[in-house]
Design a protein around this motif. Structure first.
Motif, PDB file in Angstrom:
ATOM      1  N   ALA A   1      -1.565   5.322   8.253  1.00 41.60           N
ATOM      2  CA  ALA A   1      -0.404   5.110   9.140  1.00 41.60           C
ATOM      3  C   ALA A   1       1.041   5.029   8.433  1.00 41.60           C
ATOM      4  O   ALA A   1       1.679   5.740   8.901  1.00 41.60           O
ATOM      5  CB  ALA A   1      -0.387   3.913  10.165  1.00 41.60           C
TER       6      ALA A   1
ATOM      7  N   PRO B   1      -6.922   1.884   7.493  1.00 39.85           N
ATOM      8  CA  PRO B   1      -6.132   2.247   8.611  1.00 39.85           C
ATOM      9  C   PRO B   1      -4.535   2.176   8.219  1.00 39.85           C
ATOM     10  O   PRO B   1      -3.870   3.083   8.963  1.00 39.85           O
ATOM     11  CB  PRO B   1      -6.506   1.285   9.659  1.00 39.85           C
ATOM     12  N   GLN B   2      -4.264   1.262   7.625  1.00 40.19           N
ATOM     13  CA  GLN B   2      -2.723   0.881   7.392  1.00 40.19           C
ATOM     14  C   GLN B   2      -2.326   2.052   6.273  1.00 40.19           C
ATOM     15  O   GLN B   2      -1.229   2.637   6.519  1.00 40.19           O
ATOM     16  CB  GLN B   2      -2.587  -0.302   6.809  1.00 40.19           C
TER      17      GLN B   2
ATOM     18  N   GLU C   1      -4.251  -1.246  14.831  1.00 42.61           N
ATOM     19  CA  GLU C   1      -3.312  -0.810  15.208  1.00 42.61           C
ATOM     20  C   GLU C   1      -2.400  -1.949  15.615  1.00 42.61           C
ATOM     21  O   GLU C   1      -0.943  -1.649  15.170  1.00 42.61           O
ATOM     22  CB  GLU C   1      -3.472   0.199  16.920  1.00 42.61           C
TER      23      GLU C   1
ATOM     24  N   THR D   1      -0.623  -2.923  12.178  1.00 41.97           N
ATOM     25  CA  THR D   1       0.278  -1.934  11.510  1.00 41.97           C
ATOM     26  C   THR D   1       1.534  -2.016  12.220  1.00 41.97           C
ATOM     27  O   THR D   1       2.464  -1.862  11.514  1.00 41.97           O
ATOM     28  CB  THR D   1      -0.418  -0.639  11.789  1.00 41.97           C
ATOM     29  N   ALA D   2       1.335  -2.173  13.503  1.00 43.56           N
ATOM     30  CA  ALA D   2       2.580  -2.338  14.323  1.00 43.56           C
ATOM     31  C   ALA D   2       3.426  -3.532  13.815  1.00 43.56           C
ATOM     32  O   ALA D   2       4.805  -3.464  13.749  1.00 43.56           O
ATOM     33  CB  ALA D   2       2.315  -2.498  15.812  1.00 43.56           C
TER      34      ALA D   2
ATOM     35  N   GLN E   1      -7.992  -5.550  14.375  1.00 39.99           N
ATOM     36  CA  GLN E   1      -6.920  -4.833  15.363  1.00 39.99           C
ATOM     37  C   GLN E   1      -6.205  -4.222  14.358  1.00 39.99           C
ATOM     38  O   GLN E   1      -4.917  -4.575  14.143  1.00 39.99           O
ATOM     39  CB  GLN E   1      -6.409  -6.100  16.105  1.00 39.99           C
TER      40      GLN E   1
END
Length: 268
Positions: A35, A31-32, A240, A243-244, A238
């Motif tokens: 993104a 995921p990272q 998202e 990554t934030a 988690q």
């Protein structure tokens, strides 16, 4: 040197190095990777020694050998001021790299990790791996790796972890975990790190107690972040939110006049 090790290497821009946890692999950062590459970063994800398609380790492997292999790769790639991000064992690798003069990192994210706990724990952990079936190992690790929210609502995340873990050579993992727990204790060197640093834990991570969660905060200006709804594998549970936090650290560190105490986003 050529061919320093297997890795994912995608995107262009500010380099970000993602370092996986014990018994995992490059796949955990999917995921990272997606993104960060999409938002203008070069993302490098090494495979650590003894895991998957990385070179195997001998019975006398030291944790420095694991770190050396990553350092050699990053030097080969000629990354300029990379952001280092590691989770669990990967955070211990990131910390070692941040203390090495050849790296000169821009910023550091240490997730779900604390200082070394000693050779005895390493020997016990290695023995547990050698004396249990893969299914028994997974059943024992599962409640330690994942928070209650993930175990209740995200079975696919756990299923992938179980499948991927079972692909490893258990003897290789036993050698690595003994070296990992027996690594040098770096408490006396944390104040040497003066780059922007985030120390992140999943709110439901039970692998480290309150005192252990405070250890890396001896790094000057280190900012604590607690990720709601996540256990030990916070970037997977988690993605998202994780990554934030990482993206915020990168942006703040790249900003003119940034300093180690700068805000890094996320919730604390």
């Amino acid at each position: 040197m050529a061919g320093a090790g297997p890795r994912t290497d995608v995107g262009r821009g500010r380099p970000v190095v993602l370092l996986h946890g014990f018994g995992l692999g490059r796949w955990m950062w999917r995921p990272q990777v997606e993104a960060l590459a999409r938002t203008g970063h070069r993302v490098v994800v090494p495979q650590l020694l003894g895991h998957g398609d990385a070179p195997t380790v001998g019975p006398d492997v030291a944790f420095d050998d694991v770190v050396d292999a990553v350092e050699d790769l990053l030097v080969e790639l000629e990354l300029e001021r990379p952001v280092l991000c590691g989770l669990s064992m990967g955070a211990a690798v990131a910390l070692e790299l941040a203390l090495r003069p050849r790296m000169d990192p821009l910023a550091l994210l240490l997730a779900d990790n604390s200082l070394a706990s000693g050779r005895q724990r390493g020997r016990h952990a290695a023995q547990r791996l050698r004396s249990h079936t893969p299914e028994e190992i997974l059943d024992g690790y599962e409640p330690l790796m994942f928070g209650a929210d993930t175990r209740a609502a995200r079975p696919a995340v756990i299923a992938e972890w179980r499948t991927r873990f079972a692909e490893h050579d258990i003897e290789q993992l036993a050698r690595v975990i003994e070296a990992y727990h027996g690594r040098a204790h770096r408490g006396d060197r944390l104040r040497e790190i003066t780059i922007p640093t985030v120390v992140l834990f999943g709110a439901q991570d039970t692998t480290a107690g309150p005192d252990q969660r405070q250890e890396y905060l001896a790094i000057p200006g280190a900012r604590p972040v607690e990720l709601a709804g996540a256990g030990h594998l916070s970037n997977m549970e988690q993605p998202e939110a994780f990554t934030a936090v990482l993206s915020g650290l990168i942006s703040d560190s790249d900003a003119p006049g940034s300093d180690p105490g700068a805000s890094t986003g996320g919730s604390s």
